[in-house]
Design a protein around this motif. Sequence first.
Motif, short mmCIF file in Angstrom:
data_model
loop_
_atom_site.label_atom_id
_atom_site.label_comp_id
_atom_site.label_asym_id
_atom_site.label_seq_id
_atom_site.Cartn_x
_atom_site.Cartn_y
_atom_site.Cartn_z
N ALA A 38 -2.21 10.65 2.87
CA ALA A 38 -2.63 10.73 1.47
C ALA A 38 -4.15 10.74 1.36
O ALA A 38 -4.88 10.30 2.26
CB ALA A 38 -2.06 9.56 0.68
N ILE A 39 -4.63 11.24 0.24
CA ILE A 39 -6.07 11.22 -0.01
C ILE A 39 -6.56 9.80 -0.28
O ILE A 39 -7.64 9.41 0.15
CB ILE A 39 -6.42 12.15 -1.19
CG1 ILE A 39 -6.24 13.60 -0.76
CG2 ILE A 39 -7.85 11.91 -1.67
CD1 ILE A 39 -6.51 14.60 -1.85
N SER A 40 -5.73 9.02 -0.96
CA SER A 40 -6.12 7.65 -1.29
C SER A 40 -4.88 6.77 -1.34
O SER A 40 -3.77 7.22 -1.04
CB SER A 40 -6.88 7.61 -2.62
OG SER A 40 -6.10 8.17 -3.67
N THR A 41 -5.09 5.53 -1.73
CA THR A 41 -4.03 4.52 -1.66
C THR A 41 -3.84 3.82 -2.99
O THR A 41 -4.81 3.53 -3.69
CB THR A 41 -4.39 3.46 -0.60
OG1 THR A 41 -4.65 4.10 0.65
CG2 THR A 41 -3.25 2.47 -0.40
N ALA A 42 -2.59 3.56 -3.33
CA ALA A 42 -2.26 2.67 -4.43
C ALA A 42 -1.84 1.33 -3.85
O ALA A 42 -1.48 1.23 -2.68
CB ALA A 42 -1.13 3.27 -5.27
N GLY A 43 -1.88 0.30 -4.70
CA GLY A 43 -1.57 -1.04 -4.20
C GLY A 43 -2.82 -1.71 -3.66
O GLY A 43 -3.91 -1.14 -3.66
N GLY A 44 -2.66 -2.92 -3.17
CA GLY A 44 -3.79 -3.65 -2.62
C GLY A 44 -3.84 -5.08 -3.14
O GLY A 44 -2.85 -5.61 -3.65
N VAL A 45 -5.00 -5.69 -3.04
CA VAL A 45 -5.17 -7.09 -3.43
C VAL A 45 -4.90 -7.24 -4.92
O VAL A 45 -5.48 -6.54 -5.75
CB VAL A 45 -6.60 -7.58 -3.11
CG1 VAL A 45 -6.79 -9.00 -3.62
CG2 VAL A 45 -6.86 -7.51 -1.61
N SER A 46 -3.99 -8.12 -5.25
CA SER A 46 -3.60 -8.35 -6.64
C SER A 46 -4.77 -8.87 -7.46
O SER A 46 -5.56 -9.71 -7.00
CB SER A 46 -2.45 -9.35 -6.70
OG SER A 46 -2.29 -9.89 -7.99
N TRP A 47 -4.87 -8.40 -8.70
CA TRP A 47 -5.92 -8.88 -9.60
C TRP A 47 -5.75 -10.37 -9.89
O TRP A 47 -6.73 -11.09 -10.09
CB TRP A 47 -5.92 -8.08 -10.89
CG TRP A 47 -6.33 -6.66 -10.68
CD1 TRP A 47 -5.53 -5.61 -10.32
CD2 TRP A 47 -7.66 -6.13 -10.79
NE1 TRP A 47 -6.28 -4.46 -10.19
CE2 TRP A 47 -7.59 -4.75 -10.48
CE3 TRP A 47 -8.89 -6.68 -11.12
CZ2 TRP A 47 -8.70 -3.92 -10.49
CZ3 TRP A 47 -10.00 -5.86 -11.14
CH2 TRP A 47 -9.91 -4.50 -10.83
N LEU A 106 0.84 -1.19 0.00
CA LEU A 106 0.00 0.00 0.00
C LEU A 106 0.88 1.24 0.00
O LEU A 106 1.75 1.40 0.86
CB LEU A 106 -0.92 0.00 1.22
CG LEU A 106 -1.89 -1.18 1.34
CD1 LEU A 106 -2.79 -1.01 2.55
CD2 LEU A 106 -2.72 -1.34 0.08
N GLU A 107 0.65 2.12 -0.98
CA GLU A 107 1.46 3.32 -1.14
C GLU A 107 0.56 4.55 -1.22
O GLU A 107 -0.63 4.43 -1.56
CB GLU A 107 2.29 3.23 -2.43
CG GLU A 107 3.27 2.08 -2.44
CD GLU A 107 4.04 2.03 -3.75
OE1 GLU A 107 5.27 1.92 -3.70
OE2 GLU A 107 3.42 2.12 -4.82
N PRO A 108 1.10 5.72 -0.91
CA PRO A 108 0.27 6.93 -1.00
C PRO A 108 -0.09 7.27 -2.44
O PRO A 108 0.72 7.14 -3.35
CB PRO A 108 1.16 8.01 -0.38
CG PRO A 108 2.56 7.50 -0.53
CD PRO A 108 2.46 6.00 -0.42
N ALA A 109 -1.33 7.66 -2.65
CA ALA A 109 -1.79 8.17 -3.95
C ALA A 109 -2.48 9.50 -3.68
O ALA A 109 -3.04 9.72 -2.61
CB ALA A 109 -2.76 7.19 -4.60
N ASN A 110 -2.42 10.40 -4.67
CA ASN A 110 -2.94 11.75 -4.46
C ASN A 110 -2.34 12.34 -3.18
O ASN A 110 -3.05 12.69 -2.24
CB ASN A 110 -4.47 11.74 -4.39
CG ASN A 110 -5.09 11.26 -5.69
OD1 ASN A 110 -4.88 11.86 -6.74
ND2 ASN A 110 -5.84 10.18 -5.63
N CYS A 111 -1.03 12.42 -3.19
CA CYS A 111 -0.29 12.78 -1.98
C CYS A 111 0.62 13.97 -2.23
O CYS A 111 0.89 14.36 -3.36
CB CYS A 111 0.55 11.59 -1.52
SG CYS A 111 1.78 11.05 -2.75
#
Length: 439
Positions: free
Chosen positions: A379-388, A211-216
């Motif tokens: 951050a406003i939102s998150t990048a990363g997460g459960v893999s497709w 999980l990484e910061p997005a819109n940060c």
Amino acid sequence: MTFLFAPDHSSPPVSVLKVDVAIVGGGPAGLMAAEVLSQAGVSVHLFDAMPSVGRKFLLAGKGGLNLTHSEPSEPFRSRYGARQAEVAKWLDHMDAEAVRRWAQSLGVETFVGSSGRVFPLEMKAAPLLRAWLQRLRHPASGVPVQFHMRHRWQGWDGDTLAFEPTGTSGVTRVRARATLLALGGASWPRLGSDGAWVPLLADQGVEVAPLEPANCGFDVWGREGTGWTEHFRSRYAGSPLKSVVLRVEATSELGHALDVPPRFERQGEFVVTDTGVEGSLIYAASALLRDDLAQGAARLTLDLLPDKSLDLVRAEVRRPRGSRSLSSHLKSRLGLDGVKMGLIYELCTPECLAQPEALALSLKNLSMLLKSPRPVAEAISTAGGVSWLSMTPEGMLRRRPGVYCAGEMVDWEAPTGGYLLTACLASGWCAGQSILTNL
């Protein structure tokens, strides 16, 4: 078993609540899935660790709830970057127009702002959330959704979901025919999205991208590699830089700028912080900048005078200034002052300031070297997460049949502008439909 606390075998057997569908997480994705299932006559029990649902949704609407965006489908879908193909499958079922119709069905009319963003007429999130919860609790048709607040998910105990009630009483074990996890990312943990689910899924063999910061925002190195000087920070932290163009140039593997169009270029504004920069224009470029930092270095370029050509700026800078200071000269000839002037002095060397050609180029192409993104919690939102790859096309975990994932906890990201909320709602709708099909 995935459980945070060792079971006490001396305790009496724990009663198990048996339900058709358990939804864990009361954000937009979880609530939308609950609506789909409820209206189809399925009994839904929704669990959330917080005292009430939709807390991040309410915060997002504090300055005006940006529901979605009015731009055409093709550019809209392109906003999801590397995951646009996957997110497009959600949007095929619930796109921007569908989101507006859904809001209207709740008695909330919307309008398109000057930027193309779509807002409720009242601008606020609370009226929409109240109407939505009213419909979920008291549907005209279907089955009311049962809400269990202050229930923190702890993983699985065999084939049951384990919860830790944080109130005076509650359910500790739930056996569901189907489960939807809609637990969000890791931004704004005080509102419930804390990423605590990551080790619980990883322990089940589910692949989770970090999980990484997005819109940060970002911290900066500054001219001397020590961040903003105290003089600049004390005078300009909190000040907005308005009407600037931000570019992220294309670079070679060695980091040299290439003579090709920039990877990102947009006019807007952002804010100077104590340690760096943040705001809408920075957020728009944040995915590129964050990924550049992961590769070694990230640099943005600013045009402080986008309404003036380089030739004009060059001519004005070269004009004799007599006894006037450089600041007075630039303010008089180019209208440059305040934080823009401060930024020039902060990032340009004395040699650059003394050479008209170099100064003119800096006014149109001021380079800013970034140090690091701000923490994901900010951050406003998150990048990363459960893999497709960890999920079937229907969004079910391959390692836990009958368990689905939706919303921001899946590995995708979106810029601000209504794109994140639209895709969260759409993912919840699709998850609800998938559960209906397979229940």
